[in-house]
Design a protein around this motif. Structure first.
Motif, short mmCIF file in Angstrom:
data_model
loop_
_atom_site.label_atom_id
_atom_site.label_comp_id
_atom_site.label_asym_id
_atom_site.label_seq_id
_atom_site.Cartn_x
_atom_site.Cartn_y
_atom_site.Cartn_z
N GLY A 224 1.30 -1.58 0.05
CA GLY A 224 -0.01 -0.16 -0.46
C GLY A 224 0.82 1.31 0.10
N PRO A 225 0.21 2.31 0.09
CA PRO A 225 0.84 3.26 0.44
C PRO A 225 1.19 3.88 1.13
N THR A 226 2.80 4.79 1.37
CA THR A 226 3.69 5.15 2.19
C THR A 226 3.72 6.66 1.83
N GLY A 228 5.44 9.49 1.33
CA GLY A 228 6.96 9.92 0.63
C GLY A 228 7.37 8.45 -0.66
N ASN A 229 6.20 8.12 -0.04
CA ASN A 229 6.35 6.59 -1.64
C ASN A 229 4.87 6.68 -1.70
N ASP A 230 4.48 7.36 -2.40
CA ASP A 230 2.92 6.48 -3.08
C ASP A 230 2.18 7.13 -3.76
N SER A 231 3.72 6.78 -5.44
CA SER A 231 3.69 6.93 -6.52
C SER A 231 2.80 5.64 -7.16
N ASP A 232 1.50 6.21 -7.44
CA ASP A 232 0.53 5.30 -8.68
C ASP A 232 0.12 3.95 -7.24
N CYS A 233 -0.23 4.85 -6.03
CA CYS A 233 -1.07 4.56 -5.60
C CYS A 233 -2.66 4.18 -5.20
N LEU A 234 -3.52 3.69 -4.52
CA LEU A 234 -4.78 3.71 -4.29
C LEU A 234 -5.13 5.18 -3.29
N THR A 235 -5.78 5.77 -4.41
CA THR A 235 -6.35 7.34 -3.49
C THR A 235 -7.34 7.36 -3.38
N VAL A 236 -7.77 7.93 -2.70
CA VAL A 236 -9.34 8.35 -2.02
C VAL A 236 -9.67 10.23 -2.04
N GLU A 237 -10.83 9.47 -1.92
CA GLU A 237 -11.83 11.22 -1.73
C GLU A 237 -12.88 10.59 -0.84
N GLU A 238 -12.03 11.23 0.65
CA GLU A 238 -13.17 10.59 2.07
C GLU A 238 -14.57 12.26 1.63
N ALA A 265 -4.98 3.42 1.53
CA ALA A 265 -5.34 4.28 0.97
C ALA A 265 -4.96 5.93 1.41
N LYS A 266 -4.11 6.25 0.30
CA LYS A 266 -4.05 7.71 0.15
C LYS A 266 -5.15 8.31 0.19
N ILE A 267 -5.66 9.51 1.78
CA ILE A 267 -6.83 9.83 1.68
C ILE A 267 -6.78 11.89 1.62
N HIS A 268 -7.89 12.33 -0.02
CA HIS A 268 -8.03 14.09 0.96
C HIS A 268 -9.50 14.24 0.84
N LYS A 269 -9.51 14.83 2.31
CA LYS A 269 -10.76 14.57 3.09
C LYS A 269 -11.51 15.43 2.64
N TYR A 270 -13.22 15.96 1.85
CA TYR A 270 -13.72 16.90 2.25
C TYR A 270 -15.08 16.92 2.83
N ARG A 271 -15.72 18.09 3.00
CA ARG A 271 -16.08 18.42 4.21
C ARG A 271 -17.71 18.86 3.67
N SER A 272 -18.83 18.63 3.82
CA SER A 272 -19.93 19.62 3.28
C SER A 272 -20.22 20.68 3.91
N THR A 273 -20.97 21.68 2.79
CA THR A 273 -20.80 23.21 3.11
C THR A 273 -22.12 23.41 3.00
N GLY A 274 -22.81 21.92 3.28
CA GLY A 274 -24.44 22.34 3.75
C GLY A 274 -25.48 22.25 2.20
N GLU A 275 -25.12 22.83 1.46
CA GLU A 275 -25.66 24.00 0.25
C GLU A 275 -25.77 22.43 -0.33
N LEU A 276 -27.40 22.26 -0.60
CA LEU A 276 -28.18 21.38 -1.45
C LEU A 276 -27.51 20.68 -3.29
N CYS A 277 -26.80 19.56 -3.40
CA CYS A 277 -27.04 19.74 -4.82
C CYS A 277 -28.04 19.90 -5.83
N GLN A 278 -27.69 20.28 -6.82
CA GLN A 278 -28.11 20.63 -7.63
C GLN A 278 -28.83 19.42 -8.93
#
Length: 329
Positions: A224-226, A228-238, A265-278
């Protein structure tokens, strides 16, 4: 819910939303051939309608008189048609015999009928709210594969994705730019299907690349990714505990389909803005005849009659039922 509607079109407006495409009253009436008045016509797969024309006694009498002088002049020849359009009651009967697809029918802008596609896992990809990126260093964690959404893209086919190659050869895999073509499966749906069908997974087992990845994962030898050594690793958005795959679609798909419980996995986090999707905008100007033809062409090439296809649409409608009917598996 009643799936048959009959009403006078002179007094009612109506619209159909099918596979995110809008079909208006004008589209229906332009498509209908006047020389088959009173006969049922298939407008889209499993959606049938017919027009009947009813006239008052006075109008019938006038039209019968005009028919006697039909060859008299150009005006007399076109007058019956003008009178029918102006004073005749055009009655439409529309019947929905398709339980496979998601669509909605509106009369005077009121939704009177809706069908939702029978597809396990599809709704998981829908987000109710907008999200924004949380700035900072990404995390490197072990995450449960059940919380990862299936991939929307895996790139390549053949040795890279046997399933995509087979579905494309069968004419049932379509990209998002499908235009006037009926959409059997998008990529997300195709990969969701692997989790619910052992028979579909049998196709995946023909892919040496995927089976090697699964073997390494099950043996705990998948690196898995570590940091400093995450080339072509499993990356996700949370997103609130759900993960969308950013990179490593093949590995994620293998893990989900074949019961690998945890992946690093390498994780990039996202948070809800509270605004409804169109809501996604419906597409206009798509030719229903081309969509209808592209649907039946897949079955015609295999010698499957339209009667059998209509029975499937009306009584089964499932994705497993479709690929069994087409003998993909």
């Amino acid at each position: 819910m009643n799936n048959v509607f009959k009403f006078i079109t002179n007094k009612k407006d109506y619209t159909l939303h099918f596979q995110n495409v809008e079909y208006t009253k004008n589209v229906f009436e332009r498509f209908y051939l006047h020389d088959v008045m009173g006969k049922e016509v298939e407008f889209l797969p499993g959606i049938f309608y017919k027009f009947d024309l009813k006239n008052s006694f006075l109008l019938k009498s006038l039209l019968s008189v005009l028919c006697l002088y039909n060859g008299g002049s150009q005006l007399i020849r076109i007058l019956p048609k003008v009178l029918n359009e102006k004073f005749g009651k055009r009655i439409i009967t529309i019947q929905f015999k398709n339980i496979r697809d998601s669509y909605s029918f509106f009369i005077d802008q009121e939704k009177v009928y809706e069908n939702k596609k029978k597809f396990q896992g599809k709704d998981e990809a829908k987000f109710q709210y907008e999200y924004e990126y949380v700035k900072g260093e990404p995390e490197y964690l072990e995450i449960p594969t059940e919380k990862m959404l299936f991939p929307c893209r895996t790139g390549g086919e053949g040795t890279r994705c046997s399933l995509k190659g087979v579905f494309r050869d069968e004419g049932i895999f379509t990209t998002s730019t499908y235009g006037d073509y009926y959409m059997f499966f998008d990529e997300y749906e195709m990969h969701c299907l692997t989790a619910y069908s052992e028979e579909v997974r049998a196709i995946c087992k023909m892919c040496n690349n995927c089976m090697k990845t699964i073997e390494l994962m099950k043996a705990g030898r998948f690196i898995g990714p570590t940091k400093g050594n995450d080339s072509d690793c499993l990356t996700v958005e949370e997103y609130d505990g759900r993960y969308i795959i950013e990179n490593g679609n093949h590995r994620a798909c293998c893990a989900k389909a074949f019961g690998i419980r945890l992946v690093e996995a390498k994780i990039h986090k996202y948070r809800s803005t509270g605004e409804l999707c169109q809501e996604p905008e419906v597409i206009k100007g798509v030719d229903n005849q081309k969509m209808l033809d592209s649907f039946y062409m897949v079955f015609d090439e295999k010698g499957i009659s339209r009667l059998i296809v209509n029975q499937y649409l009306e009584t089964d409608g499932t994705d497993i039922g479709l690929i069994k009917l087409l003998k993909v598996i």
